[in-house]
Design a protein around this motif. Structure first.
Motif, PDB file in Angstrom:
ATOM      1  N   UNK A   1      45.484 -58.017 -25.533  1.00 44.12           N
ATOM      2  CA  UNK A   1      45.760 -56.629 -25.594  1.00 44.12           C
ATOM      3  C   UNK A   1      47.121 -56.485 -25.651  1.00 44.12           C
ATOM      4  N   UNK A   2      47.638 -55.703 -26.642  1.00 44.53           N
ATOM      5  CA  UNK A   2      49.213 -55.454 -26.752  1.00 44.53           C
ATOM      6  C   UNK A   2      49.371 -53.964 -27.203  1.00 44.53           C
ATOM      7  N   UNK A   3      50.902 -53.741 -26.760  1.00 44.85           N
ATOM      8  CA  UNK A   3      51.245 -52.405 -27.064  1.00 44.85           C
ATOM      9  C   UNK A   3      52.467 -52.397 -27.901  1.00 44.85           C
ATOM     10  N   UNK A   4      52.760 -51.454 -28.846  1.00 43.44           N
ATOM     11  CA  UNK A   4      53.919 -51.051 -29.644  1.00 43.44           C
ATOM     12  C   UNK A   4      54.172 -49.804 -29.222  1.00 43.44           C
ATOM     13  N   UNK A   5      55.431 -49.394 -28.896  1.00 40.27           N
ATOM     14  CA  UNK A   5      55.894 -47.983 -28.614  1.00 40.27           C
ATOM     15  C   UNK A   5      56.526 -47.496 -30.085  1.00 40.27           C
ATOM     16  N   UNK A   6      55.799 -46.445 -30.642  1.00 39.43           N
ATOM     17  CA  UNK A   6      56.520 -46.029 -31.759  1.00 39.43           C
ATOM     18  C   UNK A   6      55.520 -44.720 -32.179  1.00 39.43           C
ATOM     19  N   UNK A   7      55.716 -44.579 -33.535  1.00 38.97           N
ATOM     20  CA  UNK A   7      54.768 -43.490 -34.372  1.00 38.97           C
ATOM     21  C   UNK A   7      54.153 -44.270 -35.349  1.00 38.97           C
ATOM     22  N   UNK A   8      52.671 -43.599 -35.427  1.00 43.04           N
ATOM     23  CA  UNK A   8      51.987 -44.271 -36.719  1.00 43.04           C
ATOM     24  C   UNK A   8      52.401 -43.670 -38.073  1.00 43.04           C
ATOM     25  N   UNK A   9      53.232 -42.777 -38.245  1.00 43.47           N
ATOM     26  CA  UNK A   9      53.825 -42.149 -39.270  1.00 43.47           C
ATOM     27  C   UNK A   9      55.260 -42.575 -39.584  1.00 43.47           C
ATOM     28  N   UNK A  10      55.599 -43.846 -39.088  1.00 41.28           N
ATOM     29  CA  UNK A  10      56.891 -44.509 -39.175  1.00 41.28           C
ATOM     30  C   UNK A  10      56.361 -46.008 -39.793  1.00 41.28           C
ATOM     31  N   UNK A  11      57.010 -46.145 -40.819  1.00 40.26           N
ATOM     32  CA  UNK A  11      56.646 -47.579 -41.645  1.00 40.26           C
ATOM     33  C   UNK A  11      56.906 -48.584 -40.749  1.00 40.26           C
ATOM     34  N   UNK A  12      58.355 -48.507 -39.862  1.00 38.17           N
ATOM     35  CA  UNK A  12      59.068 -49.725 -39.292  1.00 38.17           C
ATOM     36  C   UNK A  12      57.833 -49.895 -37.998  1.00 38.17           C
ATOM     37  N   UNK A  13      57.519 -48.855 -37.388  1.00 35.15           N
ATOM     38  CA  UNK A  13      56.631 -48.884 -36.306  1.00 35.15           C
ATOM     39  C   UNK A  13      55.266 -49.654 -36.832  1.00 35.15           C
ATOM     40  N   UNK A  14      54.739 -49.308 -38.001  1.00 35.38           N
ATOM     41  CA  UNK A  14      53.534 -49.865 -38.401  1.00 35.38           C
ATOM     42  C   UNK A  14      53.577 -51.234 -38.733  1.00 35.38           C
ATOM     43  N   UNK A  15      54.593 -51.883 -39.151  1.00 38.18           N
ATOM     44  CA  UNK A  15      54.962 -52.933 -39.463  1.00 38.18           C
ATOM     45  C   UNK A  15      55.011 -53.922 -38.075  1.00 38.18           C
ATOM     46  N   UNK A  16      55.447 -53.406 -37.171  1.00 42.22           N
ATOM     47  CA  UNK A  16      55.621 -54.056 -35.644  1.00 42.22           C
ATOM     48  C   UNK A  16      54.237 -54.378 -35.304  1.00 42.22           C
ATOM     49  N   UNK A  17      53.381 -53.567 -35.680  1.00 40.57           N
ATOM     50  CA  UNK A  17      51.806 -53.662 -35.254  1.00 40.57           C
ATOM     51  C   UNK A  17      51.093 -54.973 -36.051  1.00 40.57           C
ATOM     52  N   UNK A  18      51.686 -55.532 -37.062  1.00 34.02           N
ATOM     53  CA  UNK A  18      51.265 -56.218 -38.180  1.00 34.02           C
ATOM     54  C   UNK A  18      49.958 -55.636 -38.781  1.00 34.02           C
ATOM     55  N   UNK A  19      50.271 -54.760 -39.209  1.00 37.40           N
ATOM     56  CA  UNK A  19      49.127 -53.902 -39.977  1.00 37.40           C
ATOM     57  C   UNK A  19      48.584 -54.548 -41.265  1.00 37.40           C
ATOM     58  N   UNK A  20      49.420 -55.382 -41.770  1.00 40.58           N
ATOM     59  CA  UNK A  20      49.108 -56.215 -42.986  1.00 40.58           C
ATOM     60  C   UNK A  20      48.083 -57.345 -42.670  1.00 40.58           C
ATOM     61  N   UNK A  21      47.926 -57.623 -41.473  1.00 41.71           N
ATOM     62  CA  UNK A  21      46.877 -58.697 -41.300  1.00 41.71           C
ATOM     63  C   UNK A  21      45.942 -58.171 -40.466  1.00 41.71           C
ATOM     64  N   UNK A  22      45.661 -56.934 -40.162  1.00 40.58           N
ATOM     65  CA  UNK A  22      44.729 -56.228 -39.244  1.00 40.58           C
ATOM     66  C   UNK A  22      43.515 -56.141 -40.062  1.00 40.58           C
TER      67      UNK A  22
END
Length: 721
Positions: free
Chosen positions: A553-574
């Motif tokens: 279980x992990x946490x990334x601090x940021x905004x879902x409408x920020x592309x950089x923050x989405x990249x931190x979540x590895x959304x490409x492989x989600x």
């Protein structure tokens, strides 16, 4: 002269009035009586001749009049008739008469206006429910809003629920808002709104609680203090149980820890809003289409929608499934001796009905396929089952099946079937079919179920860095950082894949993760699905203490409408992305804006999906009317290919390009189909809602599911299990 003022003491009688209307009416009448009698007494004292005078009254400026004559004079004067047969002759008498006339012009209209206002409020919301002997009724109390009432009434008064003779009495402490009034006007002859407190006996008496068939206690799901909202529901439950020891009480709570408490306080059944919502959301990340499946099974349609001709191939079978719902079915005694699996096969073949679970003495249970059906105390009944059926006609057809067909089927299964195993025999002894009236026994089993659920705890030693642990052991000093600090700062491992990205934190993070972890794995070598939370702020330490035992279980601090923050979540492989509604109605002047953040995030992720591979996308919406703001995206080719929806447009249309004639004609066919649905539906529901692309593809969770479930409790006991 001042002695007549003693008559004002008559106002003490006002305290004996039993209602506000009686108080205002008594005050107005006593005001007029006091003016008349006090003025007559004062005029008798001022007009009386203290010394003998031989001249006429005008010359002597005094007159000895009887008290009845003075009463007559005062009434004629303040009513502005003024016959002139009696008149004051003294200067003091004339002054008193003029003053009283002016005083009456001011005081009496004020009293009349107060009576009118009291009568108006009394007529609308202060009257009592008086039709308890003619129409059975249910009492609705707690937090009431327009959206909830619209869904609840639509399901409660649906023809398939057989509630045509029932009435709903809403008992609420505040008058209805404009939006609530619109809903009430649509069900004017079936619903009565009473302003009052469910904690006061006189208000419960006005709601005819002692004659109520059932009571609903609704929680404020958007409360900033969930524990306080649950406590309010607990107090209301206690008051309702005191007022009616026998009626069914269906209550809502937000936190699962309070469910067993409400059951012990007298609730017949409890719907844990938070657990239900986040369990469905958690499973929908792995089981695609689950929100729509649940919503369609709990809501009833108002017409044969699948009979309409659709220009799109997928719509007809989808509408056929939408026509189905969950029903409580009485199984005749002739079915005794069949296994539950045989019952499913026979009813599916003869009545297009699929049994799901058996109503037993311990509540609703999903029995084994080899479980052998017994019999109940009812000589005509084998058991009660919850089943999926297409309308009430399919349910009624079960009782019309000829007994000869059932007996013939039983003989055939006995020839081909094998003897039941010893395990099944043991299970049959433990499970006894119920008639649905074993209320206390089922309640005790539900209390035990919630108690066991709260005792569930994950192995805290399994925590492998709930925040994923640092990717490099040299980056942090583990002896100096706590688990909570590592969770808040470490981020996501670089090699993470097939994980779930959650935009925002659920209010019940524990049950959300627990639902995901308890899901069956596809194979023995599969590992648990990692979960990544993307939010502006990390959860508190107290909530983290409940989830720190879960691994990955992990946490990334940021905004879902920020592309950089989405990249931190590895959304490409989600594998899935879940978008939660974080705002409340109180933050906006327009309550329909509550889903603004969720809609914005969806549109942003769809926009950037041109650069990344789109995972399974699920969004939570508070207002069902906002679904159309999502589905407008699906009119374009790019979005349809991303979400796997049937193409409504040509392949050549790009996401940003204007629609061609082909696109316009496809959309026109769809809109005409929706119009035909609404026309044939009689205007009861917005039929186009079920055809919205995001709904049809199973990507939207709406809170109206809970309201539909509550309405089903009345005719389908223990369906919440």
């Amino acid at each position: 002269m001042l002695r007549p003022l003693r008559f004002i003491r008559i106002f003490r009688l006002v305290q004996f009035a039993r209602s506000s209307l009686q108080q205002q009416a008594s005050a107005a009448i006593l005001t007029i009586v006091s003016i008349v009698f006090t003025t007559a007494g004062a005029l008798q004292a001022t007009e009386a001749c203290l010394q003998y005078c031989a001249g006429d009254a005008r010359t002597c400026k005094c007159r000895n009049l009887s008290f009845p004559n003075l009463l007559y004079f005062v009434v004629v004067s303040i009513s502005t008739l003024g016959y002139g047969d009696i008149y004051p002759v003294s200067t003091t008498g004339k002054f008193i008469t003029a003053f009283i006339i002016l005083f009456t012009f001011i005081v009496v209209p004020i009293q009349v206006n107060r009576i009118q206002a009291t009568i108006t409020s009394h007529t609308d919301y202060s009257s009592a429910y008086t039709e308890a002997k003619l129409h059975p009724h249910v009492v609705l109390t707690g937090h009431v809003d327009a959206d909830m009432l619209s869904v609840f009434f639509g399901e409660f008064f649906h023809p398939s629920n057989l509630n045509w003779n029932e009435r709903v009495v809403i008992l609420n402490a505040s008058p209805p808002k404009v939006e609530v009034n619109k809903v009430l006007n649509a069900y004017d002859n079936k619903v009565q709104y009473i302003v009052g407190s469910p904690l006061l006996d006189e208000d419960l008496a006005r709601a005819a609680l002692s004659d109520a068939s059932a009571c609903y206690v609704l929680v404020n799901r958007s409360a900033k203090r969930p524990q306080h909202a649950d406590q309010c529901c607990a107090l209301i439950t206690i008051a309702l149980r005191r007022g009616n020891p026998t009626c069914q009480i269906y209550a809502q709570v937000i936190n699962s820890q309070n469910a067993a408490t409400l059951l012990k306080m007298g609730a017949s059944d409890v719907v844990v809003v938070g657990m239900l919502k986040f369990s469905v959301l958690g499973r929908s990340c792995q089981l695609r289409g689950l929100p729509t499946l649940m919503l369609n099974l709990l809501t009833q349609s108002h017409g044969d929608l699948d009979a309409h001709q659709s220009p799109l191939q997928w719509q007809k079978p989808y509408l056929h499934g939408y026509m189905h719902g969950i029903f409580l079915v009485d199984i005749p005694r002739t079915f005794s001796g069949l296994t539950f699996g045989d019952l499913i096969r026979f009813l599916y073949d003869k009545a297009s009905l699929i049994p799901l679970a058996l109503l037993t003495e311990d509540g609703v249970q999903f029995v084994d396929m080899e479980f052998k059906l017994g019999a109940t105390a009812d000589p005509n009944l084998c058991c009660k089952v919850y089943a999926i059926a297409k309308g009430l006609s399919a349910v009624e057809s079960v009782m019309k099946i000829p007994p000869e067909q059932i007996l013939s089927y039983r003989k055939g299964t006995r020839r081909k079937g094998k003897s039941m195993s010893s395990n099944s025999l043991l299970e049959m002894k433990k499970i006894k079919p119920a008639l649905g009236n074993e209320i206390e026994q089922i309640r005790r089993s539900i209390i035990a179920m919630y108690a066991e659920a709260e005792e569930y705890d994950v192995d805290t030693t399994a925590y492998g860095g709930g925040g994923g642990g640092p990717t490099d052991p040299n980056e942090h000093n583990f002896t100096e950082m706590t688990d909570y600090e590592r969770f808040a700062t470490d981020g996501v491992p670089h090699d993470i894949s097939d994980h779930i990205v959650v935009c925002g934190f659920p209010s019940d993070t524990f049950h959300f993760i627990k639902t995901i972890r308890e899901a069956p794995l596809l194979d023995d070598e599969a590992t648990s699905t990692p979960v990544v939370f993307l939010a502006a702020e990390v959860i508190g330490e107290r909530q983290f203490a409940r989830v720190c035992g879960f691994s990955d279980v992990y946490f990334v601090q940021g905004s879902p409408v920020n592309f950089t923050d989405l990249q931190k979540t590895s959304i490409r492989s989600a594998c899935s992305v879940l978008i939660l509604t974080q705002a409340s109605e109180s933050q906006y002047s327009d309550p329909n804006m509550v889903d603004a953040d969720a809609i914005t995030i969806v549109r942003y992720i769809v926009e950037i999906s041109q650069r990344i591979a789109m995972p399974n996308l699920v969004v939570e919406l508070d207002k069902s009317s906002n679904v159309k703001l999502l589905s407008s995206l699906a009119n374009d080719q790019h979005t349809n290919s991303v979400f796997g929806l049937p193409a409504l447009v040509s392949r050549q249309a790009s996401y940003r390009s204007p629609r061609s004639d082909t696109v316009a004609s496809a959309v026109g066919r769809r809109d005409s189909f929706w119009a035909a649905l609404e026309e044939g539906d009689g205007g009861h529901i917005d039929s186009s809602l079920v055809m919205e692309e995001f709904i049809a593809s199973g990507r939207v969770y709406m809170n109206s599911m809970v309201d539909a479930l509550m309405s089903e409790c009345y005719r389908k006991p223990w369906i919440t299990q």
